[in-house]
Write an enzyme that holds these catalytic residues in place. Sequence first.
Site, mmCIF file in Angstrom:
data_model
loop_
_atom_site.group_PDB
_atom_site.id
_atom_site.type_symbol
_atom_site.label_atom_id
_atom_site.label_comp_id
_atom_site.label_asym_id
_atom_site.label_seq_id
_atom_site.Cartn_x
_atom_site.Cartn_y
_atom_site.Cartn_z
ATOM 1 N N VAL A 157 0.827 -1.205 0.000
ATOM 2 C CA VAL A 157 0.000 0.000 0.000
ATOM 3 C C VAL A 157 0.862 1.256 0.000
ATOM 4 C CG1 VAL A 157 -1.733 1.300 1.294
ATOM 5 C CG2 VAL A 157 -1.908 -1.190 1.122
ATOM 6 N N GLU A 184 -1.843 6.126 -5.435
ATOM 7 C CA GLU A 184 -3.174 5.875 -6.002
ATOM 8 C C GLU A 184 -3.717 7.044 -6.822
ATOM 9 O OE1 GLU A 184 -2.434 5.684 -2.816
ATOM 10 O OE2 GLU A 184 -2.773 3.662 -2.077
ATOM 11 N N ASP A 227 2.059 31.870 -40.574
ATOM 12 C CA ASP A 227 1.671 32.694 -41.707
ATOM 13 C C ASP A 227 1.788 34.158 -41.287
ATOM 14 O OD1 ASP A 227 0.726 33.522 -44.120
ATOM 15 O OD2 ASP A 227 -1.172 32.441 -44.015
ATOM 16 N N ASP A 234 -4.652 27.997 -42.672
ATOM 17 C CA ASP A 234 -6.080 28.307 -42.707
ATOM 18 C C ASP A 234 -6.793 27.752 -43.931
ATOM 19 O OD1 ASP A 234 -4.997 29.922 -44.628
ATOM 20 O OD2 ASP A 234 -5.506 31.825 -43.660
ATOM 21 N N ASP A 273 -3.647 23.534 -46.667
ATOM 22 C CA ASP A 273 -2.787 23.530 -45.485
ATOM 23 C C ASP A 273 -2.999 22.284 -44.632
ATOM 24 O OD1 ASP A 273 -1.553 25.960 -45.999
ATOM 25 O OD2 ASP A 273 -3.138 27.110 -45.015
ATOM 26 N N GLU A 304 6.146 6.405 4.010
ATOM 27 C CA GLU A 304 5.134 5.371 4.165
ATOM 28 C C GLU A 304 5.763 3.990 4.359
ATOM 29 O OE1 GLU A 304 2.597 5.686 0.802
ATOM 30 O OE2 GLU A 304 1.522 7.438 1.532
ATOM 31 N N THR A 351 -5.710 12.384 3.022
ATOM 32 C CA THR A 351 -4.989 13.651 3.122
ATOM 33 C C THR A 351 -4.110 13.977 1.922
ATOM 34 O OG1 THR A 351 -3.093 12.632 4.253
ATOM 35 C CG2 THR A 351 -4.926 13.370 5.628
#
Length: 929
Positions: free
Chosen positions: A290, A295, A337, A642, A646, A711, A741
């Site tokens: 764990v 997670e 451009d 545009d 293109d 941990e 937390t």
Amino acid sequence: MSAEFGEPEPALGRLDPEERAELLLRDLRSSRDGLTSREAARRLVHYGPNMLRRRGGRRWPRELARQLTHPLALLLWAAALLAWWAGIVAVALAVVVVIVVNAAFAFVQEMQAERAVEALAAYLPERAKVLRDGQEQVIEADHLVPGDVLVVEEGDRISADARLIAGGVEVDLSALTGESMPAYRSADLTDVRVPLLQARDLVFSGTACTEGDGRALVFATGMHTELGRIAALSERVEREISPLESQVRRVAWLIALIAVVTGLAFVPVAVFGAKLPLHDAVVFAVGLLVGNVPEGLLPVITLALALGGRELVRRGAVVKRLSAVETLGSADVICTDKTGTLTENRMHVARVWTAAGDQRLPDSDSDTGTAQGGGGGGDVVLAALAAVMSRCNNAQPAAPGSANGPIGDPTELALLEAAARLGHDISPSDREQGRRRQFHFDPVLKLMSTVDERDHGMWADTKGAPEAVVQRCDRVLQTDGSTHPLTDHLRRQVEEQVDSLARRGLRVLALAERRLDPSALPETRAETEQDLTLIGLTAMADPPRPEVAEAVTHCHNAGLRVIIVTGDHSLTATAIARQVGIGGEHPTVVTGEELDRMSEDDLDRLLRHGGELIFARSSPEAKLRIADALRAEGHTVAMTGDGVNDAPALRRADIGVAMGRSGTDVAREAATMVLTDDNFATIVAAVRAGRQIYDNIRKFICYIFAHTTPEVTPFLVFALGGGAIPLPLTVMQLLAFDVGTETLPALALGRERAEPGLMDRPPRPRSEGVIRGPMLLRAWLFLGVICAVLQMTGFFAVLIHAGWHLGDPTGPGTPLHHAYRQATTMTFLGMVAGQIGTAFAARTDHASLRSIGVFTNPLLLWGIAFELTLAAVFIYAPPFQDLLGTAALTPAMLAFVIPFPFLVWGADELRRWLLRRRTPVPAAEHPAR
């Protein structure tokens, strides 16, 4: 759409789209002038919106199942099974609760992120041109109804199934048929007894017009279209995994492997080496598994990318894929451009040049203008110039009293305005009635021509680039209406005038005409565009956007190289580039002809060593070639475009950037990002936002990984103590820490402000991973070790103060049991305090916290307040004391923990200060100018 609610199918389903156009108009109760707005509104209620319904069923069960089975969740399932097998039912149930809570949180974030990305489409709704109330209007495509008359032009994406009633178009049917070659569709062709997709007078929703223009009668919308039929048969939308998510998934599997190997390795060590009972060894293994699982990593990253996409929208850039948010941060070349991107795209004809000389155009009908070098003569020439301006044109000015604005290309709108100022104002309907042929603007030829009936005769009217028009002319129009041979001397004079105007940053077009024999009108473009008479030149002013110069400076500071790729004259492009700071005083200019003569090796060398370049008179194909060459050199390329042509370059670039206002539907479809304001400065802002988002992702990854060491440490101490040291942290407390937390501060780091100097450093290499060795060392062996030492100090301080000695029992019923519970609670609170210090430390990677402000991230402050409140509940609420094994702490114990966040943050602040002294932030090398 009404069928969805159980109402009868509308008459639409009984229509035969192959019947004659007049019968189709009759059956649809429409006309060649389209519907009225009131009738269209009624039909919209009846037929429903022109959009595809999702029939794939509910997606949430599949998404929720995916969250329960990803690699990190599978690791926790293994831990729960291990605990259940060892008889630790409470721990097994707690781990399952962790899995469910994490899956639910991740599921909510995934759904919100998906909706956030889907909502971006609302910023750029697809539009369609229709005839309503006898006038051409632009409406949202989902408001199309059967009976509408579509105006189809080059670059438009067709939004409904329709039958051509005028004109002819080339259509890209690849979305429906898979055929890559465009197909010709014409109102003059009628096919019967063939499949609908093969009928040469029909166009379909989802396809694109690549050439030509026409008008088409809509006979099917929404799910009744061919595209809707296909969508109903197979609707499968798979979420695209970004490169960043792919990297993180690989790291997740690596973490899972490390956790499993570590857990399995320490079980025999604990049993045989430390002489622990199997039960305690299994507790240790579950805690180790764990403790190694971050997670919240995947959902936090997904949400950060989605929030980043929304932030870009507020800056004027709609990102169509989450992966683009990450890619933007590594862009090092912008190919842009000129017109509309660097400039305001608000053109007006400032000067004209004819045989009468260089003249300022009248500002109004009453202003006769002034001539420079030609006196006040030339009315005949100006009249001919105005006639070609207005006839060889497809733009529409705003109708008097209409709520709709002008429609068309800004260049053509400027020419219409100039023609009106010269007293030649013509309505679009009169122009259409007089037109006999049209040859659309060809980006390769740089010409547009029409055949028109005007001035008591038939005329070929041509406009385009001066060098393209002049070479097709053999005469020049004089002020008295006669023509004179276009001699070599006159040609040089025209060229000199073009150069003179272009040097002032003006965009120059040439206009020409030829009187035709009405009985033998030309059929082909080549026949039309020959033996022309040159009328004159128009010079259009399009000033640079005021914010572009500052944006270019930011590009240079950030190590971004700017390359201009434009179809304009080299001198015009150079003048604009000089004004905004691109390329310096003497930029390298490559014309389209020079580029065509270059070999691939020559182009590679030029792009490798040429600094900032200007490619003038370039074709859309040149953009594709330039993008290929830059990518081959390892650059991450943002390319603007545009037009229809293109699209290949926009697809090939790492970030294809289409213009939201002036761009065609095809370009917007091919692009990764669409600018809602067509502004170059927005591209730079998007790159900055991409860098900021990428940095923030690394910050919360560092934050999450920094908790692995504290941990795991309690279980290592427990195992290596051989039973002499009680377990400093229970598995239930660890689960409460992981679930309760950690996540909110991680989310807050995803909204962190940019560090100073973000745009003063070079782009990151495209091969650089988001998780790197130095970051892991900082997280695991620096921040993590400091937090672990502090929490274990708190644990032993409480025990020793209570009189504990190595090996003393601390189990239930012993005198030290309450002190032991306080000690484990101290470990838990020490982890929370270290987590707060880690959150503040992770806010910057190199700069000091003072440089960005301690209180500038209110979301982080709220997250810390939440986790402190939750920790207080876990420590002081009796139900949680029984569940987690915690005990109330004394004020002295709380005071002992208060310095922990400051020690963690202070140590990292000192590390960053030493790092800045040893290796100052490198300034980006400025590209050659």
